[in-house]
Scaffold this motif. Structure first.
Motif, PDB file in Angstrom:
ATOM      1  N   PHE A  61       0.838  -1.199   0.000  1.00  0.00           N
ATOM      2  CA  PHE A  61       0.000   0.000   0.000  1.00  0.00           C
ATOM      3  C   PHE A  61       0.872   1.248   0.000  1.00  0.00           C
ATOM      4  CE2 PHE A  61       0.773  -1.326   4.332  1.00  0.00           C
ATOM      5  CZ  PHE A  61       1.087  -0.160   5.007  1.00  0.00           C
ATOM      6  N   ARG A  62       0.221   2.375  -0.222  1.00  0.00           N
ATOM      7  CA  ARG A  62       0.874   3.680  -0.156  1.00  0.00           C
ATOM      8  C   ARG A  62       0.458   4.364   1.142  1.00  0.00           C
ATOM      9  NH1 ARG A  62       3.237   5.308  -4.795  1.00  0.00           N
ATOM     10  NH2 ARG A  62       2.701   4.176  -6.683  1.00  0.00           N
ATOM     11  N   ALA A  63       1.384   5.136   1.687  1.00  0.00           N
ATOM     12  CA  ALA A  63       1.116   5.854   2.939  1.00  0.00           C
ATOM     13  C   ALA A  63       1.769   7.227   2.864  1.00  0.00           C
ATOM     14  CB  ALA A  63       1.661   5.061   4.125  1.00  0.00           C
ATOM     15  N   LEU A  64       1.368   8.080   3.768  1.00  0.00           N
ATOM     16  CA  LEU A  64       1.905   9.437   3.843  1.00  0.00           C
ATOM     17  C   LEU A  64       2.367   9.692   5.269  1.00  0.00           C
ATOM     18  CD1 LEU A  64       2.207  12.155   2.256  1.00  0.00           C
ATOM     19  CD2 LEU A  64       0.025  12.801   3.299  1.00  0.00           C
ATOM     20  N   ILE A  65       3.622  10.117   5.421  1.00  0.00           N
ATOM     21  CA  ILE A  65       4.130  10.437   6.756  1.00  0.00           C
ATOM     22  C   ILE A  65       3.413  11.681   7.262  1.00  0.00           C
ATOM     23  CG2 ILE A  65       6.142  11.186   8.085  1.00  0.00           C
ATOM     24  CD1 ILE A  65       7.863   9.409   6.305  1.00  0.00           C
ATOM     25  N   ASP A  66       2.715  11.521   8.382  1.00  0.00           N
ATOM     26  CA  ASP A  66       1.957  12.638   8.954  1.00  0.00           C
ATOM     27  C   ASP A  66       2.374  12.964  10.378  1.00  0.00           C
ATOM     28  OD1 ASP A  66       0.881  10.395  10.172  1.00  0.00           O
ATOM     29  OD2 ASP A  66      -1.199  11.053   9.973  1.00  0.00           O
ATOM     30  N   ARG A  67       3.324  12.218  10.904  1.00  0.00           N
ATOM     31  CA  ARG A  67       3.881  12.489  12.234  1.00  0.00           C
ATOM     32  C   ARG A  67       5.383  12.324  12.131  1.00  0.00           C
ATOM     33  NH1 ARG A  67       0.012   9.012  16.312  1.00  0.00           N
ATOM     34  NH2 ARG A  67      -1.961   9.923  15.660  1.00  0.00           N
ATOM     35  N   PHE A  68       6.098  13.391  12.450  1.00  0.00           N
ATOM     36  CA  PHE A  68       7.550  13.342  12.308  1.00  0.00           C
ATOM     37  C   PHE A  68       8.205  14.326  13.250  1.00  0.00           C
ATOM     38  CE2 PHE A  68      11.658  14.422  10.576  1.00  0.00           C
ATOM     39  CZ  PHE A  68      12.153  13.205  10.131  1.00  0.00           C
ATOM     40  N   CYS A  69       8.985  13.806  14.167  1.00  0.00           N
ATOM     41  CA  CYS A  69       9.823  14.620  15.042  1.00  0.00           C
ATOM     42  C   CYS A  69      11.076  13.792  15.285  1.00  0.00           C
ATOM     43  CB  CYS A  69       9.110  14.960  16.346  1.00  0.00           C
ATOM     44  SG  CYS A  69      10.071  16.079  17.389  1.00  0.00           S
ATOM     45  N   ARG A  70      12.163  14.178  14.638  1.00  0.00           N
ATOM     46  CA  ARG A  70      13.409  13.396  14.680  1.00  0.00           C
ATOM     47  C   ARG A  70      13.750  12.949  16.101  1.00  0.00           C
ATOM     48  NH1 ARG A  70      16.632  12.880  10.767  1.00  0.00           N
ATOM     49  NH2 ARG A  70      15.912  14.742   9.714  1.00  0.00           N
ATOM     50  N   ASN A  71      14.090  11.671  16.220  1.00  0.00           N
ATOM     51  CA  ASN A  71      14.466  11.025  17.482  1.00  0.00           C
ATOM     52  C   ASN A  71      13.321  10.885  18.481  1.00  0.00           C
ATOM     53  OD1 ASN A  71      17.163  10.777  16.590  1.00  0.00           O
ATOM     54  ND2 ASN A  71      17.625  12.824  17.344  1.00  0.00           N
ATOM     55  N   GLU A  72      12.078  11.207  18.063  1.00  0.00           N
ATOM     56  CA  GLU A  72      10.943  11.123  18.982  1.00  0.00           C
ATOM     57  C   GLU A  72       9.715  10.431  18.414  1.00  0.00           C
ATOM     58  OE1 GLU A  72       9.868  14.923  20.607  1.00  0.00           O
ATOM     59  OE2 GLU A  72      11.951  15.432  21.053  1.00  0.00           O
ATOM     60  N   LEU A  73       9.342  10.746  17.166  1.00  0.00           N
ATOM     61  CA  LEU A  73       8.061  10.283  16.635  1.00  0.00           C
ATOM     62  C   LEU A  73       8.118  10.136  15.122  1.00  0.00           C
ATOM     63  CD1 LEU A  73       4.988   9.770  17.177  1.00  0.00           C
ATOM     64  CD2 LEU A  73       4.660  12.225  16.849  1.00  0.00           C
ATOM     65  N   LEU A  74       7.643   8.996  14.631  1.00  0.00           N
ATOM     66  CA  LEU A  74       7.552   8.742  13.192  1.00  0.00           C
ATOM     67  C   LEU A  74       6.251   7.994  12.949  1.00  0.00           C
ATOM     68  CD1 LEU A  74       8.728   8.649  10.306  1.00  0.00           C
ATOM     69  CD2 LEU A  74       9.907   6.537  10.977  1.00  0.00           C
ATOM     70  N   GLY A  75       5.400   8.534  12.090  1.00  0.00           N
ATOM     71  CA  GLY A  75       4.129   7.873  11.822  1.00  0.00           C
ATOM     72  C   GLY A  75       3.588   8.192  10.450  1.00  0.00           C
ATOM     73  N   TRP A  76       2.720   7.316   9.972  1.00  0.00           N
ATOM     74  CA  TRP A  76       2.092   7.506   8.665  1.00  0.00           C
ATOM     75  C   TRP A  76       0.642   7.055   8.703  1.00  0.00           C
ATOM     76  CZ3 TRP A  76       6.420   4.132   9.020  1.00  0.00           C
ATOM     77  CH2 TRP A  76       6.113   2.777   9.065  1.00  0.00           C
TER      78      TRP A  76
END
Length: 143
Positions: A61-76
């Motif tokens: 599937f395709r996703a879009l990164i919508d949560r990003f804070c280096r060294n803390e949070l990564l989400g799609w």
């Protein structure tokens, strides 16, 4: 909304855990669940993902990164089945004493099919996420 959440402590600082999480190209070598991610780890980036839950067939599937804070949070986030099911997948890194990290790996499902999807698959999803967590822990702690 329905959720699956897992966590564990990794004996490494968040920066080292982040380095492994953000290196999407290496997932195929160590991650038993997220088998492949094409794209860059950055805010607003588009990803192509291949995931496998236990013995079920792979899902692409395709996703879009919508949560990003280096060294803390990564989400799609990604939509499935013409938008009848949406998944919001994320990783959180919380620093602990002695250079350790509390690692959270979770996903929230919403949409018309969310309740049915969770009822059928929450067990295999949780088991798959836990396997990915332990694989991440092993690869980060060996460095």
């Amino acid at each position: 909304m329905k959720s699956v959440a897992t966590e564990l402590v990794i004996d490494a600082p968040p920066e080292r855990v982040w380095a492994a999480l953000a290196d999407f190209g290496s997932y195929g070598a160590w991650n038993p669940c997220l088998r492949r991610i094409d794209g860059e780890a950055g805010p607003g980036q588009s990803l192509r993902i291949a995931i496998r839950f236990g013995s079920l067939p792979p899902i692409r599937f395709r996703a879009l990164i919508d949560r990003f804070c280096r060294n803390e949070l990564l989400g799609w986030r990604a939509a499935f089945l013409f938008g009848l099911l949406e998944g919001r997948h994320w990783f959180e890194l919380h620093p602990l004493d002695a250079g350790k990290t509390r690692f959270v790996h979770a996903e929230t499902f919403s949409g018309v099919l969310a309740s049915l999807f969770i009822a059928l698959f929450s067990g295999v999803i949780r088991t798959s996420y836990e396997a990915a967590n332990f694989a991440l822990k092993a690869i980060v702690e060996q460095k």
